[in-house]
Design an enzyme around this catalytic site. Sequence first.
Site, PDB file in Angstrom:
ATOM      1  CG  HIS A  25      -1.758  -1.135   1.017  1.00  0.00           C
ATOM      2  ND1 HIS A  25      -3.818  -0.899   1.450  1.00  0.00           N
ATOM      3  CD2 HIS A  25      -2.395  -1.939   0.926  1.00  0.00           C
ATOM      4  CE1 HIS A  25      -4.100  -1.667   1.887  1.00  0.00           C
ATOM      5  NE2 HIS A  25      -3.735  -2.145   0.536  1.00  0.00           N
ATOM      6  CE  LYS A 191      -6.147  -9.070   1.233  1.00  0.00           C
ATOM      7  NZ  LYS A 191      -6.904  -9.965   0.437  1.00  0.00           N
ATOM      8  N   PRO A 221      -5.432 -14.870  -0.624  1.00  0.00           N
ATOM      9  CG  PRO A 221      -4.382 -16.894  -1.733  1.00  0.00           C
ATOM     10  CD  PRO A 221      -5.806 -16.655  -0.435  1.00  0.00           C
ATOM     11  CG  ASN A 222      -6.302 -10.722  -2.827  1.00  0.00           C
ATOM     12  OD1 ASN A 222      -5.911 -10.240  -1.458  1.00  0.00           O
ATOM     13  ND2 ASN A 222      -7.336 -10.352  -3.145  1.00  0.00           N
ATOM     14  CG  ASN A 276     -12.863 -10.000  -2.751  1.00  0.00           C
ATOM     15  OD1 ASN A 276     -11.789 -10.996  -1.996  1.00  0.00           O
ATOM     16  ND2 ASN A 276     -11.670  -8.924  -2.993  1.00  0.00           N
ATOM     17  CG  HIS A 327     -14.272  -7.184  -0.951  1.00  0.00           C
ATOM     18  ND1 HIS A 327     -14.004  -5.918  -0.925  1.00  0.00           N
ATOM     19  CD2 HIS A 327     -12.407  -7.091  -1.245  1.00  0.00           C
ATOM     20  CE1 HIS A 327     -13.476  -4.868  -1.627  1.00  0.00           C
ATOM     21  NE2 HIS A 327     -12.291  -6.281  -1.531  1.00  0.00           N
ATOM     22  CG  ASN A 329     -11.360  -2.411  -1.519  1.00  0.00           C
ATOM     23  OD1 ASN A 329     -11.450  -2.558  -2.467  1.00  0.00           O
ATOM     24  ND2 ASN A 329      -9.503  -3.165  -1.840  1.00  0.00           N
ATOM     25  CG  HIS A 356      -8.866  -2.792   4.371  1.00  0.00           C
ATOM     26  ND1 HIS A 356      -7.537  -2.354   3.785  1.00  0.00           N
ATOM     27  CD2 HIS A 356     -10.086  -3.383   3.641  1.00  0.00           C
ATOM     28  CE1 HIS A 356      -7.798  -3.322   3.199  1.00  0.00           C
ATOM     29  NE2 HIS A 356      -8.813  -3.530   2.866  1.00  0.00           N
ATOM     30  NE  ARG A 411      -4.264  -1.066  -3.924  1.00  0.00           N
ATOM     31  CZ  ARG A 411      -5.322  -2.228  -3.677  1.00  0.00           C
ATOM     32  NH1 ARG A 411      -6.305  -1.987  -2.974  1.00  0.00           N
ATOM     33  NH2 ARG A 411      -4.567  -3.285  -2.733  1.00  0.00           N
TER      34      ARG A 411
HETATM   35  O1  GKR Z   1      -6.047  -3.648   0.429  1.00  0.00           O
HETATM   36  O2  GKR Z   1      -4.547  -5.208  -0.659  1.00  0.00           O
HETATM   37  C1  GKR Z   1      -5.633  -4.702  -0.568  1.00  0.00           C
HETATM   38  C2  GKR Z   1      -6.317  -5.757  -0.143  1.00  0.00           C
HETATM   39  O3  GKR Z   1      -5.698  -6.807  -0.725  1.00  0.00           O
HETATM   40  C3  GKR Z   1      -8.070  -5.276  -1.123  1.00  0.00           C
HETATM   41  O4  GKR Z   1      -7.092  -4.721  -2.361  1.00  0.00           O
HETATM   42  C4  GKR Z   1      -8.846  -6.302  -1.403  1.00  0.00           C
HETATM   43  O5  GKR Z   1      -9.469  -5.632  -2.005  1.00  0.00           O
HETATM   44  O6  GKR Z   1      -8.895  -6.380   1.176  1.00  0.00           O
HETATM   45  C5  GKR Z   1      -9.222  -7.353  -0.435  1.00  0.00           C
HETATM   46  C6  GKR Z   1      -9.483  -8.736  -0.707  1.00  0.00           C
HETATM   47  O7  GKR Z   1     -10.444  -9.269   0.447  1.00  0.00           O
HETATM   48  O8  GKR Z   1      -9.440  -9.163  -1.871  1.00  0.00           O
HETATM   49 MG    MG Z   2     -10.641 -11.112  -0.897  1.00  0.00          MG
END
Ligand code: GKR
Ligand code: MG
Length: 432
Positions: A25, A191, A221-222, A276, A327, A329, A356, A411
């Site tokens: 971030h 995360k 882990p996105n 998400n 979800h 942000n 968040h 971002r």
């Molecule tokens: O803020 O780095 C972050 C999160 O990874 C966010 O961008 C995601 O959209 O929190 C989110 C998620 O659950 O994937």
């Molecule tokens: Mg997520």
Amino acid sequence: MLITDLLLHPIAISDPPLRSSYGRHAPFALRTIVELKTDSGLTGISETYGGDGPLAGLESVRRRVIGMDPFRLAELYRDLTAEPAHALEGVPGERTQTYLVPGENPLDRHARTFAAIEIACLDLIGKAVGKPVCDVIGGRVRDEVSFSAYLFYKHGMPGGDEYGEVLDAKSCVRECRQMIAKYGFREIKLKGGVLDPDVEISTIRALREEFGPAFPLRIDPNCAWSVETSVRVGRELREELSGGGYLEDPCATLEGMAEVRRRLLAEDNHTPQASNVAVTCFADVPKAKSLDAVQIVLSDPHYWGGLRNVQQLSYLAGVLGMGLSMHSNSHLGISLMAMTHAAAACPNLAYACDTHYPWQTAADEVAAGGRIPFVNGSVRIPDKPGLGVDLDYDQLARGRERYAKIPYRKRDDEAEMRKHVDPNWRRVLPRW
Ligand code: GKR
Ligand code: MG
């Protein structure tokens, strides 16, 4: 009651160096505060994504919104969704660097532009009829909404936040202890997609050991993992992710998640998968269901098209036998209240919502009266009309000043990684 003006306040809020598979971030997250003025003297407010893209989306509907009756939301939704995003906004519909960050995807813009207006209109409607927003949209099924402790691996900074550097299992348990002591959360989200999967597995195990099975655990882990790694992590954390936990977006695509699901089920491992990233709009739901790729849909009023769409998603999930969670942000208190009202009016929401909010500070809060309080990890619906929160105009002005001073308008977590951690860093999927 007719809308007479649309005011857009771009603000910047400080944000710690949180890590995810997107990168790191930046020191400030961007938000937009929306105000709708009316001929009745009432003002409706909302909070949404910040930066040039979301602002352009909102500007593009200015003429449509001014003069509108805030009760006529279905008509506005029809008009906004009738045209493709690029035609409405005069910007090409290409995918940005942060594509796959919900809300940052230009393809989501109709939904998020509409949502920002809808929420401010619901605030107006609530104020006009003297009822909280959740009761205006059909009525609450709960008076308070529970949120989860949203843990991030992060860098430490001189003069930084109280959590310091968190780059291993031990410091993550410490971060969680601090957050739970402060907010009282009863569910935990990590995360992931940042450190080697074995470190992240040991972090989840350490959290289970410290907090016990009464605190359900989820890891997200996105999409940083391959199908193979996702299956391995699912196998190793079978015990820890059971009992109200889940595996969130372990790998990319619905097909990938479907394969993970098939292979885990073959081992009699029923760990649910949430998303998400692969599911961000109603059109994604049928495929997610038919492939059995996703068992829990992550809602979010900001990009699903507002509170009423989240409520519809709740009913749809119920009909399809899918779970619903929420979800988040980076955001301030006005978003938190919109999320709380949405969740309060969703019968099928069985998980603590993400937020968040603990990562933001009182210095940036634009809600009058300061930070929204959490009691035992929950936010109560205020006994006030509308969203139940007003703007602090001095704080708003400070947020606008910060926005004017910073050089970026969207971002870019990869750029932050290259600046501070590794000059050659790129988001590679899968990384492991
Ligand atoms: O803020 O780095 C972050 C999160 O990874 C966010 O961008 C995601 O959209 O929190 C989110 C998620 O659950 O994937
Ligand atoms: Mg997520």
